[in-house]
Design a protein around this motif. Structure first.
Motif, PDB file in Angstrom:
ATOM      1  N   ALA A  28      32.254   2.263  65.212  1.00 19.49           N
ATOM      2  CA  ALA A  28      30.753   2.469  64.583  1.00 19.49           C
ATOM      3  C   ALA A  28      31.237   0.971  63.706  1.00 19.49           C
ATOM      4  CB  ALA A  28      30.375   3.143  63.467  1.00 19.49           C
ATOM      5  N   LYS A  29      30.072   0.382  63.083  1.00 18.79           N
ATOM      6  CA  LYS A  29      30.912  -1.072  62.645  1.00 18.79           C
ATOM      7  C   LYS A  29      29.512  -1.221  61.688  1.00 18.79           C
ATOM      8  CE  LYS A  29      27.711  -3.118  66.037  1.00 18.79           C
ATOM      9  NZ  LYS A  29      27.693  -4.685  67.183  1.00 18.79           N
ATOM     10  N   MET A  30      29.858  -2.507  60.560  1.00 16.54           N
ATOM     11  CA  MET A  30      29.234  -2.458  59.854  1.00 16.54           C
ATOM     12  C   MET A  30      29.740  -3.782  59.419  1.00 16.54           C
ATOM     13  SD  MET A  30      31.341  -0.993  56.776  1.00 16.54           S
ATOM     14  CE  MET A  30      32.447  -1.478  55.647  1.00 16.54           C
ATOM     15  N   MET A  36      22.370   2.830  61.294  1.00 21.94           N
ATOM     16  CA  MET A  36      22.836   4.330  61.368  1.00 21.94           C
ATOM     17  C   MET A  36      22.478   3.981  63.149  1.00 21.94           C
ATOM     18  SD  MET A  36      19.902   7.084  60.177  1.00 21.94           S
ATOM     19  CE  MET A  36      20.279   8.209  60.303  1.00 21.94           C
ATOM     20  N   ALA A  37      22.028   3.919  64.024  1.00 20.35           N
ATOM     21  CA  ALA A  37      21.849   3.938  65.307  1.00 20.35           C
ATOM     22  C   ALA A  37      23.572   3.658  65.928  1.00 20.35           C
ATOM     23  CB  ALA A  37      21.563   2.678  66.399  1.00 20.35           C
ATOM     24  N   SER A  38      24.600   3.187  64.946  1.00 19.16           N
ATOM     25  CA  SER A  38      25.873   2.853  64.958  1.00 19.16           C
ATOM     26  C   SER A  38      27.177   3.737  65.366  1.00 19.16           C
ATOM     27  CB  SER A  38      26.454   1.617  64.372  1.00 19.16           C
ATOM     28  OG  SER A  38      28.156   1.337  65.041  1.00 19.16           O
ATOM     29  N   ALA A  39      26.078   4.844  64.700  1.00 14.39           N
ATOM     30  CA  ALA A  39      27.234   6.013  64.373  1.00 14.39           C
ATOM     31  C   ALA A  39      26.534   7.143  64.528  1.00 14.39           C
ATOM     32  CB  ALA A  39      27.412   5.901  62.975  1.00 14.39           C
ATOM     33  N   GLU A  88      29.417   8.553  55.609  1.00 11.68           N
ATOM     34  CA  GLU A  88      30.758   7.197  56.312  1.00 11.68           C
ATOM     35  C   GLU A  88      31.088   5.960  56.272  1.00 11.68           C
ATOM     36  OE1 GLU A  88      32.708  11.119  58.459  1.00 11.68           O
ATOM     37  OE2 GLU A  88      32.611   9.552  60.124  1.00 11.68           O
ATOM     38  N   LEU A  89      30.248   5.486  57.218  1.00 12.69           N
ATOM     39  CA  LEU A  89      30.385   4.231  56.669  1.00 12.69           C
ATOM     40  C   LEU A  89      29.757   3.648  55.636  1.00 12.69           C
ATOM     41  CD1 LEU A  89      28.274   2.854  60.450  1.00 12.69           C
ATOM     42  CD2 LEU A  89      30.578   2.701  59.704  1.00 12.69           C
TER      43      LEU A  89
END
Length: 400
Positions: A93-95, A129-132, A155-156
């Motif tokens: 995932a990313k932020m 949210m779509a990333s994780a 978690e992100l």
């Protein structure tokens, strides 16, 4: 139905005539990212009209592409990390991390109105949210809102908090879940226990019947939720009624899922001494109810996703500078006019008197000029998705 201003004599324009074109596509779900769609349109126009000036502006509202769009516009950085996916399997995932002073003034004004102003060197996290926890992370056979969790999104958010950010911007579009954000809240420190006091580590709807106690607190910087829908949590326009089928629920299960959603929402409100009327807030049903959960447990604020993104990207001034605007997404229908990127852009362009052409995989608004379905009706969806790049390119060249 809105009225569009159409550039009637675009076809056959002499190439010597210079025009400024704003190319602002959202994603074509399961086919193209917003950046890829913009690049295809740019390539097609550059080939046919090499003297035209092209302004590329990939769109996002609160779903996929949000992190990349905002980070790119503000010179921030994208951090990739492992997180728990919607069915419990680790995923990348990313932020994004951006500096407050690098965010456009209009966007800072929107954020400050909701959570207060920040100092110039403050860091702001951008999380989608779509990333994780996104639906696109699951093949159709694994899509089931009874078992999907928002744990990875929490978690992100926890990682962002540990990175000492001063605010978190969370886009909640494209989720695979209907867990009220309980998974995210568990990652952020809430405890969900059964009648014996044992912990329920993944409190998704399939395990809700075991929950007897909710306690703890969520320690986060201010959270601003960008959502592209206006649905409340419950009722005929709520999260279950509107979105659960596309997330894999069976029609015959929706009543039970709605009932348990209401019960758990009440339990969460009781645990935090908050009124259940929060469930009626416009947008509380966004992200499978994570908007509701974070409002109750973390004091999160809601803001229309596209409105903030448009200000962040200086979109109003870019619309005014354009002679023509191209936009589009996977499917353009009535929901596109309810806060989503291309629909909002189309209406803003119309108010500014600017010609606009919309290109979509399919169009659900009959008898409306300026809307172009790129896929022929006889082409099966699977084949259309595979051919989206060539279909989009061909449609643009034919239209212009």
């Amino acid at each position: 139905m809105i009225s569009l201003t159409i550039f009637q004599n675009l076809p056959g324009l002499p190439t010597a005539m210079t025009m400024r074109v704003l190319i602002a596509f959202d994603k074509f779900k399961d086919a193209l990212s917003a950046s890829e769609a913009c690049a295809i349109a740019s390539s097609a126009l550059s080939e046919k009209y090499p003297d035209w000036e092209l302004d590329l502006c990939p769109l996002a509202d609160g779903g996929e592409g949000l992190t990349d769009a905002l980070v790119q516009a503000s010179g921030g950085k994208v951090i990739r990390r492992r997180a728990t996916g919607p069915r419990g399997i680790s995923t990348e995932a990313k932020m994004g991390l951006v500096t407050w002073s690098d965010i456009s003034m209009p966007a800072r004004g929107k954020i400050s109105a909701a959570i207060g102003s920040l100092c110039d060197d403050a860091k702001v996290a951008v999380i989608e949210m779509a990333s994780a926890s996104g639906l696109a992370l699951l093949r159709p056979g694994l899509r089931d809102p009874w078992w999907t969790t928002s744990l990875g999104t929490g978690e992100l958010m926890r990682a962002a908090s540990l990175a000492d950010v001063s605010a978190i911007l969370l886009g909640v579009g494209g989720s695979a879940t209907n867990d009220l954000g309980f998974g995210a809240l568990a990652a952020l420190g809430l405890s969900f226990q059964d009648i014996s006091g044992a912990s329920i580590p993944v409190p998704c709807p399939a395990t809700w019947h075991s929950i007897r106690t909710i306690y703890g607190q969520v320690d986060l910087p201010p959270v601003l939720i960008l959502c592209d829908v206006r649905n409340p949590l419950l009722g005929s326009e709520g999260a279950v009624a509107t979105f659960s089928l596309q997330k894999g629920a069976r029609t015959e299960d929706r009543w039970l899922l709605e009932s348990r959603t209401e019960s758990m929402a009440t339990s969460l409100c009781n645990a935090f001494s908050q009124p259940i009327s929060i469930a009626e807030v416009s947008g509380a049903g966004a992200g499978g109810g994570i908007a509701f959960g974070l409002m109750v447990a973390a004091g999160a604020k809601l803001v229309p996703g596209f409105d903030l993104v448009a200000n962040w990207l200086n979109l109003p001034s870019r619309i005014l500078a354009a002679d023509l605007i191209l936009t589009g997404e996977g499917r353009f229908d009535a929901t596109s006019l309810s806060g989503k990127g291309p629909g909002s852009l189309m209406m803003e362009a119309s108010r500014a008197g600017k010609p606009v052409e919309v290109f979509a995989g399919s169009v659900g608004l009959p008898n409306q000029t300026g809307l172009n379905a790129i896929a022929p009706s006889w082409l099966p969806l699977g084949k259309a998705l595979q051919r989206t790049p060539e279909l989009l390119r061909a449609a643009i060249l034919e239209c212009l």
